[in-house]
Scaffold this motif. Sequence first.
Motif, PDB file in Angstrom:
ATOM      1  N   GLY A  52     -11.078  35.052 -66.303  1.00  0.00           N
ATOM      2  CA  GLY A  52      -9.659  35.371 -66.152  1.00  0.00           C
ATOM      3  C   GLY A  52      -9.429  36.863 -66.162  1.00  0.00           C
ATOM      4  O   GLY A  52     -10.363  37.653 -66.305  1.00  0.00           O
ATOM      5  N   PHE A  53      -8.177  37.237 -65.985  1.00  0.00           N
ATOM      6  CA  PHE A  53      -7.814  38.647 -66.046  1.00  0.00           C
ATOM      7  C   PHE A  53      -6.376  38.761 -66.487  1.00  0.00           C
ATOM      8  O   PHE A  53      -5.632  37.773 -66.490  1.00  0.00           O
ATOM      9  CB  PHE A  53      -7.976  39.316 -64.670  1.00  0.00           C
ATOM     10  CG  PHE A  53      -7.055  38.758 -63.610  1.00  0.00           C
ATOM     11  CD1 PHE A  53      -5.714  39.127 -63.563  1.00  0.00           C
ATOM     12  CD2 PHE A  53      -7.526  37.859 -62.675  1.00  0.00           C
ATOM     13  CE1 PHE A  53      -4.868  38.600 -62.588  1.00  0.00           C
ATOM     14  CE2 PHE A  53      -6.685  37.328 -61.706  1.00  0.00           C
ATOM     15  CZ  PHE A  53      -5.351  37.697 -61.667  1.00  0.00           C
ATOM     16  N   GLU A  61     -12.650  45.695 -63.952  1.00  0.00           N
ATOM     17  CA  GLU A  61     -11.464  46.494 -64.189  1.00  0.00           C
ATOM     18  C   GLU A  61     -11.003  47.039 -62.846  1.00  0.00           C
ATOM     19  O   GLU A  61     -11.824  47.447 -62.035  1.00  0.00           O
ATOM     20  CB  GLU A  61     -11.850  47.653 -65.115  1.00  0.00           C
ATOM     21  CG  GLU A  61     -10.734  48.279 -65.881  1.00  0.00           C
ATOM     22  CD  GLU A  61     -11.270  49.208 -66.969  1.00  0.00           C
ATOM     23  OE1 GLU A  61     -11.579  48.715 -68.068  1.00  0.00           O
ATOM     24  OE2 GLU A  61     -11.394  50.407 -66.704  1.00  0.00           O
ATOM     25  N   PHE A  62      -9.718  47.047 -62.597  1.00  0.00           N
ATOM     26  CA  PHE A  62      -9.163  47.700 -61.415  1.00  0.00           C
ATOM     27  C   PHE A  62      -8.426  48.938 -61.897  1.00  0.00           C
ATOM     28  O   PHE A  62      -7.585  48.843 -62.794  1.00  0.00           O
ATOM     29  CB  PHE A  62      -8.176  46.798 -60.671  1.00  0.00           C
ATOM     30  CG  PHE A  62      -8.810  45.742 -59.803  1.00  0.00           C
ATOM     31  CD1 PHE A  62      -9.431  44.634 -60.367  1.00  0.00           C
ATOM     32  CD2 PHE A  62      -8.782  45.842 -58.421  1.00  0.00           C
ATOM     33  CE1 PHE A  62     -10.015  43.643 -59.577  1.00  0.00           C
ATOM     34  CE2 PHE A  62      -9.359  44.864 -57.614  1.00  0.00           C
ATOM     35  CZ  PHE A  62      -9.976  43.763 -58.195  1.00  0.00           C
ATOM     36  N   MET A  91       0.621  39.724 -66.403  1.00  0.00           N
ATOM     37  CA  MET A  91       0.496  38.595 -65.499  1.00  0.00           C
ATOM     38  C   MET A  91      -0.998  38.302 -65.449  1.00  0.00           C
ATOM     39  O   MET A  91      -1.794  39.209 -65.188  1.00  0.00           O
ATOM     40  CB  MET A  91       0.958  38.957 -64.083  1.00  0.00           C
ATOM     41  CG  MET A  91       2.359  39.526 -64.002  1.00  0.00           C
ATOM     42  SD  MET A  91       2.933  39.628 -62.286  1.00  0.00           S
ATOM     43  CE  MET A  91       1.834  40.879 -61.649  1.00  0.00           C
ATOM     44  N   GLY A  92      -1.363  37.072 -65.694  1.00  0.00           N
ATOM     45  CA  GLY A  92      -2.792  36.809 -65.713  1.00  0.00           C
ATOM     46  C   GLY A  92      -3.126  35.427 -65.216  1.00  0.00           C
ATOM     47  O   GLY A  92      -2.243  34.586 -65.037  1.00  0.00           O
ATOM     48  N   VAL A  93      -4.393  35.217 -64.948  1.00  0.00           N
ATOM     49  CA  VAL A  93      -4.833  33.878 -64.582  1.00  0.00           C
ATOM     50  C   VAL A  93      -6.080  33.526 -65.388  1.00  0.00           C
ATOM     51  O   VAL A  93      -6.795  34.406 -65.862  1.00  0.00           O
ATOM     52  CB  VAL A  93      -5.164  33.742 -63.068  1.00  0.00           C
ATOM     53  CG1 VAL A  93      -4.095  34.390 -62.216  1.00  0.00           C
ATOM     54  CG2 VAL A  93      -6.522  34.296 -62.746  1.00  0.00           C
ATOM     55  N   GLU A  94      -6.291  32.221 -65.537  1.00  0.00           N
ATOM     56  CA  GLU A  94      -7.495  31.708 -66.193  1.00  0.00           C
ATOM     57  C   GLU A  94      -8.020  30.554 -65.350  1.00  0.00           C
ATOM     58  O   GLU A  94      -7.254  29.693 -64.927  1.00  0.00           O
ATOM     59  CB  GLU A  94      -7.168  31.185 -67.607  1.00  0.00           C
ATOM     60  CG  GLU A  94      -6.334  32.127 -68.493  1.00  0.00           C
ATOM     61  CD  GLU A  94      -7.032  33.422 -68.871  1.00  0.00           C
ATOM     62  OE1 GLU A  94      -8.257  33.534 -68.652  1.00  0.00           O
ATOM     63  OE2 GLU A  94      -6.334  34.341 -69.360  1.00  0.00           O
ATOM     64  N   GLY A 146     -10.508  42.168 -66.915  1.00  0.00           N
ATOM     65  CA  GLY A 146     -10.801  40.785 -67.236  1.00  0.00           C
ATOM     66  C   GLY A 146     -12.281  40.512 -67.197  1.00  0.00           C
ATOM     67  O   GLY A 146     -13.097  41.435 -67.106  1.00  0.00           O
ATOM     68  N   GLY A 147     -12.595  39.238 -67.270  1.00  0.00           N
ATOM     69  CA  GLY A 147     -13.995  38.872 -67.241  1.00  0.00           C
ATOM     70  C   GLY A 147     -14.185  37.418 -67.621  1.00  0.00           C
ATOM     71  O   GLY A 147     -13.231  36.672 -67.803  1.00  0.00           O
ATOM     72  N   ARG A 148     -15.443  37.059 -67.735  1.00  0.00           N
ATOM     73  CA  ARG A 148     -15.823  35.707 -68.088  1.00  0.00           C
ATOM     74  C   ARG A 148     -15.794  35.505 -69.597  1.00  0.00           C
ATOM     75  O   ARG A 148     -15.962  36.464 -70.354  1.00  0.00           O
ATOM     76  CB  ARG A 148     -17.250  35.493 -67.569  1.00  0.00           C
ATOM     77  CG  ARG A 148     -17.474  34.144 -67.021  1.00  0.00           C
ATOM     78  CD  ARG A 148     -18.700  34.031 -66.150  1.00  0.00           C
ATOM     79  NE  ARG A 148     -18.248  33.441 -64.901  1.00  0.00           N
ATOM     80  CZ  ARG A 148     -17.732  32.207 -64.836  1.00  0.00           C
ATOM     81  NH1 ARG A 148     -17.636  31.443 -65.922  1.00  0.00           N
ATOM     82  NH2 ARG A 148     -17.310  31.740 -63.689  1.00  0.00           N
TER      83      ARG A 148
END
Length: 434
Positions: free
Chosen positions: A321-322, A284-285, A138-141, A302-304
């Motif tokens: 995003g991640f 990172e989590f 599951m991710g977002v951008e 995630g990251g830029r």
Amino acid sequence: MPTPTNSLKAVRGTRDLLPPETALWNHVETIARSVFSRYGFGEIRTPIFEDTQLFARGVGEETDIVSKEMYTWEDRARAQSEKAQSLTLRPENTAGVVRAYIEHKLGDTGQLQKLFYIGPQFRRERPQRGRYRQFWQMGVEVLGPTSSGAESPLRDAEVLEMLATLLDELGVKGWRLEVNSVGSTDDRKRYNAALREALQPVKSRMCEDNQRRAETNPLRVLDSKEPADQEIINGLPKIADFLDESSQSHFAQVLAALDACGVAYTVNPRLVRGLDYYTRTTFEFTVPDGSGLGTQNALLGGGRYDGLSEMLGGPKAPGIGFAIGEDRLILTLQAQAEAEVAAKMDAYIAPMGVERNAAALALARELRRAGLSVEVGDGGFRLKKSFEAADRVARRIVILGEDELASGVLTVKTFATGEQTKVTRAEIAAALRA
RNA sequence: GCGGCUAUAGUUCAGUGGCAGAACGCCGCUCUGUGGCAGCGGAUGUCGUGGGUUCGACCCCCACUAGCCGCCCCA
């Protein structure tokens, strides 16, 4: 488990998700969708396979993912004049999202794009707990033209704060956020060169793996766990000293915003990420030991990726995003859950005698249409068996026998209290809802 | 891709070179309409697959497959 030779089974690294576990998956996705939508994200669904070039150019030709973990095949040509096309099952989703952004000219709207996705990804790795060949992310951008504010440190902090909220709402305990900045593409280049140089005189004293990394991917030496090499690693140049002024200021603003929101974090100068497109903020989590993940303790990362769109031939579209490893998230929730709370159905209808089956089904239809969750037994069951079956799946049992049908008054027993009442047909739905 | 451990009933797991086991679960009876307890009875299986050693292999050996642990990498 026995595995007969003649029967087909799920291929290595893939698995079936069955009830009741799928209920947990739905729960997780429902909460994620709810959180994403509160932060203004809309769903995007991209194809499961793409042109191989997309990943080669986006993720990076030299990364392990692209060089040895992708499921790639030649799609046959449709006409003699055409060449076969190399296709690949997506190993991650960011490249596909950015490809869609470019293809549909989303940048021309001038608006910041906030997109999320939920779906399977594919990497041909050695399967292990929390690591599968088909796994879910599951991710977002968040991306857009610079004028939309896509490059603002506010966006980084918003994404991180949202993740903290999401993990809290899901009930993940003990998570830790680690952040770092890897600087601009140029910063990384200079840092890589400096690292290589610094490793030259000392690498012979390091372990075999690190000697190899010093040649192939110096950044990876930084997250080596080899105890004997830690002293040398600590003495290596720090990425922070190679950040240009704007990257430094960007990172400082991200941290300041996290402080203002009260989101706890640790700056980890050694946190480097394996995909080539990352720039500036990376994070990172992780979850603590005993959370069911073993050494695969990274729940999400995630990251830029400020240069990714241009790498893929698109306009400048900085973004961040991640991706959450959904399989790992589920494993963590299962390991951390004290007691499994299986949601029980509202009622179990127990017809007495097979001649009451039809009436039982009709009653079930009525109750289900009224919004209640209902299971129907079978008139062939002895009442004892009906009770046992009912107690497993439902909060109450409704007994439907000859007497009840004749009088129109049903017997309802609540398992938790042992209380038994007579309820008329007209009041039954309300009684079960209480 | 590398190293290690494991594979026996639906599930969790014992087991021995000579008839295949326990617990839980499941089914039946005690018990035509009040369960969760109890008693009695029952069904479970090519002992992961293929080969080898042996009079005889679930057990020993080899290969394969899968899972798990660690590495690598990553989510």
